[in-house]
Design a protein around this motif. Structure first.
Motif, mmCIF file in Angstrom:
data_model
loop_
_atom_site.group_PDB
_atom_site.id
_atom_site.type_symbol
_atom_site.label_atom_id
_atom_site.label_comp_id
_atom_site.label_asym_id
_atom_site.label_seq_id
_atom_site.Cartn_x
_atom_site.Cartn_y
_atom_site.Cartn_z
ATOM 1 N N GLY A 6 24.514 47.658 27.872
ATOM 2 C CA GLY A 6 24.215 48.103 29.241
ATOM 3 C C GLY A 6 22.897 47.538 29.739
ATOM 4 N N SER A 7 21.884 47.502 28.881
ATOM 5 C CA SER A 7 20.589 46.947 29.259
ATOM 6 C C SER A 7 20.695 45.453 29.531
ATOM 7 C CB SER A 7 19.564 47.186 28.148
ATOM 8 O OG SER A 7 19.338 48.559 27.978
ATOM 9 N N PHE A 8 21.491 44.765 28.720
ATOM 10 C CA PHE A 8 21.678 43.322 28.903
ATOM 11 C C PHE A 8 22.383 43.034 30.223
ATOM 12 C CE2 PHE A 8 24.091 39.365 28.158
ATOM 13 C CZ PHE A 8 23.015 38.516 27.971
ATOM 14 N N ILE A 9 23.388 43.816 30.546
ATOM 15 C CA ILE A 9 24.109 43.630 31.814
ATOM 16 C C ILE A 9 23.181 43.910 32.993
ATOM 17 C CG2 ILE A 9 25.961 44.560 33.249
ATOM 18 C CD1 ILE A 9 27.582 44.901 30.648
ATOM 19 N N LEU A 10 22.363 44.940 32.887
ATOM 20 C CA LEU A 10 21.396 45.243 33.948
ATOM 21 C C LEU A 10 20.392 44.109 34.110
ATOM 22 C CD1 LEU A 10 20.277 47.260 36.024
ATOM 23 C CD2 LEU A 10 18.870 48.200 34.172
ATOM 24 N N LEU A 11 19.922 43.542 33.014
ATOM 25 C CA LEU A 11 18.983 42.427 33.075
ATOM 26 C C LEU A 11 19.616 41.213 33.749
ATOM 27 C CD1 LEU A 11 16.261 41.132 32.279
ATOM 28 C CD2 LEU A 11 17.365 40.468 30.138
ATOM 29 N N ILE A 12 20.843 40.888 33.392
ATOM 30 C CA ILE A 12 21.558 39.767 34.013
ATOM 31 C C ILE A 12 21.737 40.026 35.507
ATOM 32 C CG2 ILE A 12 23.756 38.513 34.083
ATOM 33 C CD1 ILE A 12 21.985 37.815 31.705
ATOM 34 N N TYR A 13 22.085 41.262 35.878
ATOM 35 C CA TYR A 13 22.275 41.636 37.288
ATOM 36 C C TYR A 13 20.982 41.414 38.077
ATOM 37 C CZ TYR A 13 23.549 44.495 41.318
ATOM 38 O OH TYR A 13 23.804 44.936 42.580
ATOM 39 N N ILE A 14 19.858 41.834 37.514
ATOM 40 C CA ILE A 14 18.567 41.686 38.192
ATOM 41 C C ILE A 14 18.184 40.212 38.299
ATOM 42 C CG2 ILE A 14 16.093 42.126 37.943
ATOM 43 C CD1 ILE A 14 16.877 44.890 36.820
ATOM 44 N N LEU A 15 18.397 39.446 37.234
ATOM 45 C CA LEU A 15 18.055 38.022 37.277
ATOM 46 C C LEU A 15 18.897 37.264 38.303
ATOM 47 C CD1 LEU A 15 17.518 37.232 33.501
ATOM 48 C CD2 LEU A 15 15.791 37.464 35.299
ATOM 49 N N VAL A 16 20.184 37.583 38.388
ATOM 50 C CA VAL A 16 21.035 36.944 39.394
ATOM 51 C C VAL A 16 20.573 37.345 40.791
ATOM 52 C CG1 VAL A 16 23.372 36.869 40.341
ATOM 53 C CG2 VAL A 16 23.024 36.663 37.876
ATOM 54 N N GLY A 17 20.202 38.609 40.972
ATOM 55 C CA GLY A 17 19.693 39.064 42.265
ATOM 56 C C GLY A 17 18.422 38.347 42.670
ATOM 57 N N ILE A 18 17.523 38.126 41.728
ATOM 58 C CA ILE A 18 16.294 37.391 42.015
ATOM 59 C C ILE A 18 16.620 35.951 42.405
ATOM 60 C CG2 ILE A 18 14.212 36.431 40.951
ATOM 61 C CD1 ILE A 18 14.010 39.063 39.364
ATOM 62 N N TYR A 19 17.538 35.339 41.689
ATOM 63 C CA TYR A 19 17.929 33.963 42.004
ATOM 64 C C TYR A 19 18.530 33.854 43.412
ATOM 65 C CZ TYR A 19 20.451 29.584 42.033
ATOM 66 O OH TYR A 19 20.940 28.362 42.392
ATOM 67 N N VAL A 20 19.411 34.788 43.746
ATOM 68 C CA VAL A 20 20.045 34.762 45.068
ATOM 69 C C VAL A 20 19.004 34.990 46.161
ATOM 70 C CG1 VAL A 20 21.689 35.965 46.569
ATOM 71 C CG2 VAL A 20 22.328 35.391 44.223
ATOM 72 N N ALA A 21 18.088 35.941 45.943
ATOM 73 C CA ALA A 21 17.039 36.207 46.932
ATOM 74 C C ALA A 21 16.138 34.984 47.104
ATOM 75 C CB ALA A 21 16.219 37.420 46.504
ATOM 76 N N TRP A 22 15.843 34.283 46.018
ATOM 77 C CA TRP A 22 15.017 33.070 46.099
ATOM 78 C C TRP A 22 15.761 31.965 46.844
ATOM 79 C CZ3 TRP A 22 10.015 32.249 44.643
ATOM 80 C CH2 TRP A 22 9.576 30.944 44.656
ATOM 81 N N THR A 23 17.044 31.811 46.557
ATOM 82 C CA THR A 23 17.855 30.767 47.189
ATOM 83 C C THR A 23 17.964 30.973 48.694
ATOM 84 O OG1 THR A 23 19.135 30.514 45.167
ATOM 85 C CG2 THR A 23 20.109 29.634 47.155
ATOM 86 N N TYR A 24 18.098 32.208 49.132
ATOM 87 C CA TYR A 24 18.252 32.505 50.550
ATOM 88 C C TYR A 24 16.918 32.839 51.225
ATOM 89 C CZ TYR A 24 23.279 32.309 50.110
ATOM 90 O OH TYR A 24 24.557 31.865 49.904
#
Length: 58
Positions: A6-24
């Protein structure tokens, strides 16, 4: 073991969110610098009271 998955999935979710926010362009270097300065001033508040300038790159 389930807690780690669960912690790993949450970490991946946050990292993808940061990437998307940076891209846009929701995250920019200026915003990141401001956040870093705010965190420094929160955790090192005693240095701020002593007159230390915690501004980054200014």
């Amino acid at each position: 073991m389930r807690y780690r998955v669960g912690s790993f999935i949450l970490l991946i979710y946050i990292l993808v969110g940061i990437y998307v926010a940076w891209t846009y362009d929701y995250l920019t270097p200026g915003i990141l610098r401001d956040i870093a300065e705010a965190l420094l001033s929160i955790f090192l508040w005693f240095l701020v009271l002593l007159g230390v300038d915690l501004h980054i790159g200014k």
